[in-house]
Design a protein around this motif. Sequence first.
Motif, PDB file in Angstrom:
ATOM      1  N   THR A  87     -44.210  20.799  26.286  1.00  0.00           N
ATOM      2  CA  THR A  87     -45.592  20.310  26.249  1.00  0.00           C
ATOM      3  C   THR A  87     -45.674  18.910  26.845  1.00  0.00           C
ATOM      4  N   ARG A  88     -46.872  18.541  27.251  1.00  0.00           N
ATOM      5  CA  ARG A  88     -47.094  17.227  27.848  1.00  0.00           C
ATOM      6  C   ARG A  88     -48.018  16.368  27.000  1.00  0.00           C
ATOM      7  N   ILE A  89     -48.154  16.715  25.745  1.00  0.00           N
ATOM      8  CA  ILE A  89     -49.028  15.974  24.848  1.00  0.00           C
ATOM      9  C   ILE A  89     -48.337  15.882  23.497  1.00  0.00           C
ATOM     10  N   GLY A  90     -48.619  14.813  22.753  1.00  0.00           N
ATOM     11  CA  GLY A  90     -47.942  14.590  21.489  1.00  0.00           C
ATOM     12  C   GLY A  90     -48.115  15.734  20.503  1.00  0.00           C
ATOM     13  N   SER A  91     -47.085  15.984  19.704  1.00  0.00           N
ATOM     14  CA  SER A  91     -47.122  17.114  18.774  1.00  0.00           C
ATOM     15  C   SER A  91     -48.273  17.044  17.771  1.00  0.00           C
ATOM     16  N   PRO A  92     -48.726  15.853  17.309  1.00  0.00           N
ATOM     17  CA  PRO A  92     -49.873  15.857  16.388  1.00  0.00           C
ATOM     18  C   PRO A  92     -51.153  16.381  17.029  1.00  0.00           C
ATOM     19  N   ILE A  93     -51.322  16.140  18.335  1.00  0.00           N
ATOM     20  CA  ILE A  93     -52.513  16.645  19.015  1.00  0.00           C
ATOM     21  C   ILE A  93     -52.412  18.164  19.169  1.00  0.00           C
ATOM     22  N   VAL A  94     -51.211  18.658  19.438  1.00  0.00           N
ATOM     23  CA  VAL A  94     -51.010  20.110  19.474  1.00  0.00           C
ATOM     24  C   VAL A  94     -51.319  20.706  18.105  1.00  0.00           C
ATOM     25  N   ASP A  95     -50.841  20.050  17.043  1.00  0.00           N
ATOM     26  CA  ASP A  95     -51.140  20.515  15.682  1.00  0.00           C
ATOM     27  C   ASP A  95     -52.650  20.573  15.450  1.00  0.00           C
ATOM     28  N   LEU A  96     -53.346  19.548  15.916  1.00  0.00           N
ATOM     29  CA  LEU A  96     -54.797  19.489  15.738  1.00  0.00           C
ATOM     30  C   LEU A  96     -55.480  20.617  16.502  1.00  0.00           C
ATOM     31  N   CYS A  97     -55.034  20.866  17.725  1.00  0.00           N
ATOM     32  CA  CYS A  97     -55.619  21.944  18.532  1.00  0.00           C
ATOM     33  C   CYS A  97     -55.431  23.303  17.866  1.00  0.00           C
ATOM     34  N   THR A  98     -54.217  23.590  17.429  1.00  0.00           N
ATOM     35  CA  THR A  98     -53.945  24.909  16.852  1.00  0.00           C
ATOM     36  C   THR A  98     -54.640  25.086  15.507  1.00  0.00           C
ATOM     37  N   THR A  99     -54.737  24.012  14.731  1.00  0.00           N
ATOM     38  CA  THR A  99     -55.423  24.101  13.437  1.00  0.00           C
ATOM     39  C   THR A  99     -56.911  24.374  13.631  1.00  0.00           C
ATOM     40  N   LEU A 100     -57.544  23.643  14.541  1.00  0.00           N
ATOM     41  CA  LEU A 100     -58.970  23.849  14.799  1.00  0.00           C
ATOM     42  C   LEU A 100     -59.234  25.216  15.418  1.00  0.00           C
ATOM     43  N   ALA A 101     -58.307  25.680  16.258  1.00  0.00           N
ATOM     44  CA  ALA A 101     -58.497  26.966  16.933  1.00  0.00           C
ATOM     45  C   ALA A 101     -58.406  28.145  15.970  1.00  0.00           C
ATOM     46  N   TRP A 123     -58.144  24.836  28.589  1.00  0.00           N
ATOM     47  CA  TRP A 123     -56.987  25.622  29.026  1.00  0.00           C
ATOM     48  C   TRP A 123     -55.710  25.110  28.368  1.00  0.00           C
ATOM     49  N   SER A 124     -55.646  23.808  28.140  1.00  0.00           N
ATOM     50  CA  SER A 124     -54.499  23.260  27.415  1.00  0.00           C
ATOM     51  C   SER A 124     -54.522  23.724  25.962  1.00  0.00           C
ATOM     52  N   VAL A 125     -55.712  23.715  25.352  1.00  0.00           N
ATOM     53  CA  VAL A 125     -55.833  24.211  23.979  1.00  0.00           C
ATOM     54  C   VAL A 125     -55.325  25.644  23.905  1.00  0.00           C
ATOM     55  N   ARG A 126     -55.735  26.448  24.864  1.00  0.00           N
ATOM     56  CA  ARG A 126     -55.320  27.856  24.886  1.00  0.00           C
ATOM     57  C   ARG A 126     -53.802  27.979  24.983  1.00  0.00           C
ATOM     58  N   SER A 127     -53.184  27.177  25.854  1.00  0.00           N
ATOM     59  CA  SER A 127     -51.730  27.274  26.024  1.00  0.00           C
ATOM     60  C   SER A 127     -50.995  26.803  24.772  1.00  0.00           C
ATOM     61  N   TYR A 128     -51.513  25.772  24.101  1.00  0.00           N
ATOM     62  CA  TYR A 128     -50.863  25.285  22.887  1.00  0.00           C
ATOM     63  C   TYR A 128     -50.924  26.331  21.774  1.00  0.00           C
ATOM     64  N   CYS A 129     -52.001  27.097  21.750  1.00  0.00           N
ATOM     65  CA  CYS A 129     -52.147  28.125  20.717  1.00  0.00           C
ATOM     66  C   CYS A 129     -51.190  29.294  20.925  1.00  0.00           C
ATOM     67  N   HIS A 130     -50.582  29.376  22.102  1.00  0.00           N
ATOM     68  CA  HIS A 130     -49.645  30.461  22.388  1.00  0.00           C
ATOM     69  C   HIS A 130     -48.195  29.983  22.393  1.00  0.00           C
ATOM     70  N   LEU A 131     -47.951  28.763  21.943  1.00  0.00           N
ATOM     71  CA  LEU A 131     -46.584  28.269  21.862  1.00  0.00           C
ATOM     72  C   LEU A 131     -45.820  28.997  20.762  1.00  0.00           C
ATOM     73  N   SER A 132     -44.531  29.150  20.973  1.00  0.00           N
ATOM     74  CA  SER A 132     -43.678  29.796  19.961  1.00  0.00           C
ATOM     75  C   SER A 132     -43.170  28.744  18.978  1.00  0.00           C
ATOM     76  N   ILE A 133     -44.091  28.199  18.204  1.00  0.00           N
ATOM     77  CA  ILE A 133     -43.754  27.196  17.198  1.00  0.00           C
ATOM     78  C   ILE A 133     -44.413  27.591  15.885  1.00  0.00           C
ATOM     79  N   PRO A 134     -43.843  27.159  14.755  1.00  0.00           N
ATOM     80  CA  PRO A 134     -44.461  27.488  13.464  1.00  0.00           C
ATOM     81  C   PRO A 134     -45.840  26.841  13.344  1.00  0.00           C
ATOM     82  N   ALA A 135     -46.710  27.472  12.583  1.00  0.00           N
ATOM     83  CA  ALA A 135     -48.021  26.880  12.320  1.00  0.00           C
ATOM     84  C   ALA A 135     -47.829  25.573  11.558  1.00  0.00           C
TER      85      ALA A 135
END
Length: 210
Positions: A87-101, A123-135
């Motif tokens: 990813t190219r963005i900090g993990s807390p922002i990814v967490d925020l995207c996936t939680t809101l999504a 499109w970045s939100v969409r890609s973060y939601c498809h990462l193979s990482i735990p919720a």
Amino acid sequence: MRLRPVPPLLPDVIRAAIRVCDMTEYSPVGHCPSCGGTLSGYDTRTKRFAVLCDADGDWPVEVIIHRAYCRECGRIVVPEEPFYPGTRIGSPIVDLCTTLASSGSHGNVTAFLDRLGVKVDRWSVRSYCHLSIPAPKTISMFGMQLPASIIVLSSLAGDIAQGQKARGTDVLAACNFPSRYLGVTFSGMIFSSLFDLSALVIFLNDLLMV
């Protein structure tokens, strides 16, 4: 679908959580993971962590990455960083995207983040939601679920004296990434394992008077 209203204090909490990471530094520790050799400094670079936005424009938040090399085997060693792999963005922002999504479309997440002052395209939100990482672990605050990483970083921001910056190790612990940094003390409280979320909620509710 109509966007949910933004609680008055939420933008301040989110921005504080992200700003506390600005210009934090990350360096390899210990010995070479391949051969156990001695590490020496190799180079230093900045890496984009997030982009905050307001009426005046965009404001990048960056972190400082120090790489090292092994004197024995010559391997370049990269430190632990507050980013999920690939990813190219900090993990807390990814967490925020996936939680809101989890309760809205990718487009609505982008629009809601924009109202919070965080710039992430759909499109970045969409890609973060498809990462193979735990919720991510979440906490119920402001009538919604928020990532624990965001809430703990916001608490950490309140502990930093004016003119000082957070330590990279504290940011890694707040992000729950990697796991060996868990158990760091915040505001005199120790959150072990995946953090004592119930104690943290009580503490932050008192702090924010929610």
